[in-house]
Design an enzyme around this catalytic site. Structure first.
Site, PDB file in Angstrom:
ATOM      1  N   SER A 147       0.700  -1.167   0.097  1.00 12.40           N
ATOM      2  CA  SER A 147       0.160  -0.033  -0.035  1.00 12.40           C
ATOM      3  C   SER A 147       0.790   1.225  -0.084  1.00 12.40           C
ATOM      4  CB  SER A 147      -0.814   0.163   1.340  1.00 12.40           C
ATOM      5  OG  SER A 147      -1.554   1.259   1.437  1.00 12.40           O
ATOM      6  N   TYR A 160      -2.709  -0.888   9.593  1.00 13.16           N
ATOM      7  CA  TYR A 160      -2.770  -1.534   8.407  1.00 13.16           C
ATOM      8  C   TYR A 160      -1.413  -1.254   7.721  1.00 13.16           C
ATOM      9  CZ  TYR A 160      -4.113  -2.291   3.707  1.00 13.16           C
ATOM     10  OH  TYR A 160      -4.014  -2.892   2.278  1.00 13.16           O
TER      11      TYR A 160
END
Length: 254
Positions: A147, A160
């Site tokens: 990400s 995350y």
């Protein structure tokens, strides 16, 4: 003949969104694709059917990640599916499945939520890779979906990106370890991408425009943008690329 003809690929979380796009693209390129799903068997079956309708080959593998015995369950399903197609080895492993509990800053994130994200995003890819190494052909490919939040601070929570950062370090270190076998290991950083899972967030015009304004190429990413990059890394064209992160974000926050 596609670039991946004769290859076998496993895509975790391959039933929806980016995972489905990756599975379908690898299938179009000629690979036999194992489409993994956690809970949505119908979506995985639909993805496998779409690959078949496009002239490819695919089968589904069900296993909820982040729970005891997850890798055992996945491996049992994978091996059974491979046998039905006369295969026993794989060439391409795509770690796409992930869990993001958004809106959980450090002040409110619970130990249980933290453990759940680590279990799905880090522990499952680690031990699935461990189990698959004897069945991963020399010259194979391992690709992890990461990400952009490992490069820029996330407004949606801290855990995350922490797990995705761990996955990137895992990929880089594994690349060195598996180099003697000719296996490349890379990660792909994803930015703002339109999928059924992000539809609600991007439906807010203000949020959508803010994300576009942060992106150098001036639009929201599309699933094929990511799938095409993964297909490149899975192909022989990327034979000399390993231990790196490919930023497939359209230039978010440059």
């Amino acid at each position: 003949m596609g670039k991946l003809s004769g290859k076998v690929a496993l895509v975790t979380g391959g039933s929806r969104g980016i995972g489905r796009g990756i599975a379908e693209r690898l299938g179009r390129d000629g690979a036999l694709v194992a489409v993994h799903y956690g809970r949505n068997e119908a979506a995985a079956t639909e993805t496998a059917a779409a690959i078949g309708e496009a002239g490819g080959r695919a089968f589904v593998v069900g296993a909820e990640l982040g729970v005891p015995g997850d890798v055992d369950t996945l491996m049992a399903g994978l091996e059974a599916g491979l046998r039905t197609h006369g295969e026993s080895m794989i060439d391409i492993l795509v770690h796409n499945a992930g869990l993001n509990l958004m809106g959980r800053p450090i002040e409110v994130l619970t130990p249980e939520e933290f453990d759940q994200m680590v279990a799905v995003n880090v522990k499952a890819p680690f031990f699935l890779t461990q189990r698959l190494l004897p069945q991963l052909r020399d010259g194979g490919r391992i690709i992890s979906i990461s990400s952009v939040s490992t490069r820029i601070a996330s407004a949606h929570g801290i855990a995350y990106p922490l797990t995705k950062g761990a996955l990137e370090v895992f990929s880089q270190t594994l690349a060195k370890h598996l180099g003697p076998r000719g296996i490349t290991v890379n990660s792909v950083a994803v930015g703002f991408t339109s999928t059924d899972m992000t539809a609600e967030v991007l439906a807010d015009p203000a949020n959508r425009e803010r994300n576009i304004s942060l992106t150098a190429l001036g639009r929201i990413g599309r699933v094929p943008d990511i799938a095409d990059a993964v297909a490149f890394l899975a192909s022989d064209d990327a034979r000399w690329i390993t231990g790196t992160k490919v930023d497939v974000t359209g230039g978010v926050s440059l």
